[in-house]
Motif scaffolding. Sequence first.
Motif, PDB file in Angstrom:
ATOM      1  N   ASP A   9      -9.464  -2.510   1.598  1.00 37.34           N
ATOM      2  CA  ASP A   9      -9.024  -3.903   1.560  1.00 37.34           C
ATOM      3  C   ASP A   9     -10.079  -4.864   2.078  1.00 37.34           C
ATOM      4  OD1 ASP A   9      -6.512  -3.051   0.737  1.00 37.34           O
ATOM      5  OD2 ASP A   9      -5.869  -2.744   2.810  1.00 37.34           O
ATOM      6  N   HIS A  34      -3.924   4.055  -6.132  1.00 35.33           N
ATOM      7  CA  HIS A  34      -2.781   3.821  -5.234  1.00 35.33           C
ATOM      8  C   HIS A  34      -1.854   2.681  -5.657  1.00 35.33           C
ATOM      9  CE1 HIS A  34      -5.215   0.774  -3.024  1.00 35.33           C
ATOM     10  NE2 HIS A  34      -4.058   0.318  -2.605  1.00 35.33           N
ATOM     11  N   HIS A  78      -2.293  -5.738  -6.588  1.00 37.70           N
ATOM     12  CA  HIS A  78      -2.868  -6.445  -5.436  1.00 37.70           C
ATOM     13  C   HIS A  78      -4.373  -6.224  -5.280  1.00 37.70           C
ATOM     14  CE1 HIS A  78      -2.053  -2.552  -3.421  1.00 37.70           C
ATOM     15  NE2 HIS A  78      -2.991  -2.900  -2.549  1.00 37.70           N
ATOM     16  N   HIS A  79      -4.956  -5.312  -6.078  1.00 35.60           N
ATOM     17  CA  HIS A  79      -6.418  -5.135  -6.024  1.00 35.60           C
ATOM     18  C   HIS A  79      -7.130  -5.677  -7.255  1.00 35.60           C
ATOM     19  CE1 HIS A  79      -6.995  -3.166  -2.229  1.00 35.60           C
ATOM     20  NE2 HIS A  79      -5.960  -2.380  -2.478  1.00 35.60           N
ATOM     21  N   ASP A 119       0.814  -1.221   0.000  1.00 37.93           N
ATOM     22  CA  ASP A 119       0.000   0.000   0.000  1.00 37.93           C
ATOM     23  C   ASP A 119       0.849   1.273   0.000  1.00 37.93           C
ATOM     24  OD1 ASP A 119      -2.590  -0.814  -0.285  1.00 37.93           O
ATOM     25  OD2 ASP A 119      -2.982  -1.006   1.861  1.00 37.93           O
TER      26      ASP A 119
HETATM   27 FE   LIG Z   1      -4.268  -1.549  -1.267  1.00 37.52          FE
END
Ligand SMILES: [Fe+2]
Length: 451
Positions: A439, A314, A338-339, A286
């Motif tokens: 998240d 982000h 990661h998203h 993050d």
């Molecule tokens: Fe994130």
Amino acid sequence: MGKLSRVALLYISAVVVSAVVLVARGPFTGLRWQYVAFLGILVIVSESRATQLRKGQLTWSSSSAAMLASVVLVGPVGAAIVGACTALGLRRGPSLLQRVFNTSMYALSAYLAGRAFLAFGGHVGLPTERSFPAIIAPFAAAALIHVAANHGLLSGVLWLTRPRDRTSAGASGGGVGLSARLLLSDIGYAAYGLLMAALWSVVGFFAPLLVLIPLFVARWAVAQFAEQQKAYEATVGALCQAVETKDFYTRGHSDRVSRGSVMIAREIGMRAERVEAIRYAGMLHDVGKLGVPTKVLQKTGKLTEEEYAAIQLHPMRGLDIVREIGFLDEALAGIMHHHERIDGRGYPMGLAGDEIPEFARVLAVADAFDSMTSTRSYRGARPVAEAIEELRKWSGTQFDPAFVDAFVAALKREGWQRPEPSVIAADDLAATITAQDHDDPGAPLRVIDSL
Ligand SMILES: [Fe+2]
């Protein structure tokens, strides 16, 4: 070592008493004390300058070569005395009890190596040309026993003195277990002991210098590597700190995501270098929040489309921030994706299935799990079982089923250290002003329909 249990004290006492009894029994007749003294000094010098491989982990020194040379040159009792010279090492740090245990351990393992050398037909004294190749088998036996005894005794004390409240495995794998790499390198370095003993008959007391100088150079290189690792850790730590300062409700989140990702990586048998890379990826996943306006991260109400878009940026911002950090390598793909979701409905690229880099699919599982099991201002921390259920529910749509399974298996075996509820206490103003968590699969971001 903190406060020791009775079993740990008994174990340490048994090692110390065994070492003392074996050395005291002798025999001392015919012992070449000048060799013992010289090799003992070498051990003291080596131990005084031992190299720590990584913060909080074991140290490595070249003294085992001197101890194994003494097995050949002065036999079991002489080798045990040389091993006991560890006690005089000038290294700071170990407590008196640690020092006594280490000394006894080295004396005992050197003695046992000496016995193995004799048992396999080795002859104590200066080896000559005719000693080869017959000396190799007894020396190999001695080296193996030396390494096995050292690692076995040390593993025993580490296990008996491990922290009692430990409920999960460390992300970096340090602590109780001794690394297989350290074991193998110890066996490899043992060969220098034979080299030292063999050279002795040719160049006498210069033999250790000829052997140890290259070893010291090698150790210097190892120390440089350890320094580099420390610099990596500091870089990652500083970036994490910056993110958590800005987005304070996620304190400790990066560390736990890193730990969860490592658990999955190990469960699926990822090689050690990649496990290390995914550890960094978890720490920095993050980092792109540094590029998101603080007021958006800490907003209590619904987000405008613009603000939501800023949040969605982000992962890309994260990539921009750490792209030039060479050692991150494969971690970059994890940070950027990661998203993403398995069904292609994630962001920033909308990748689906195997298009999503493996690191990102691993991170997504650990990320969501930690978010669900942490306290948020709009809900309490969910129980682990409930979070697992949630992961299963979204398995195949949001998460890669293989990694959900791997994580659940690892969780069952290793457990999970949840964040302390007090970390985000109700009276923590910082925590109470944050209402959303990007998240948390159970709390999707809310966007105002129209402005
Ligand atoms: Fe994130």
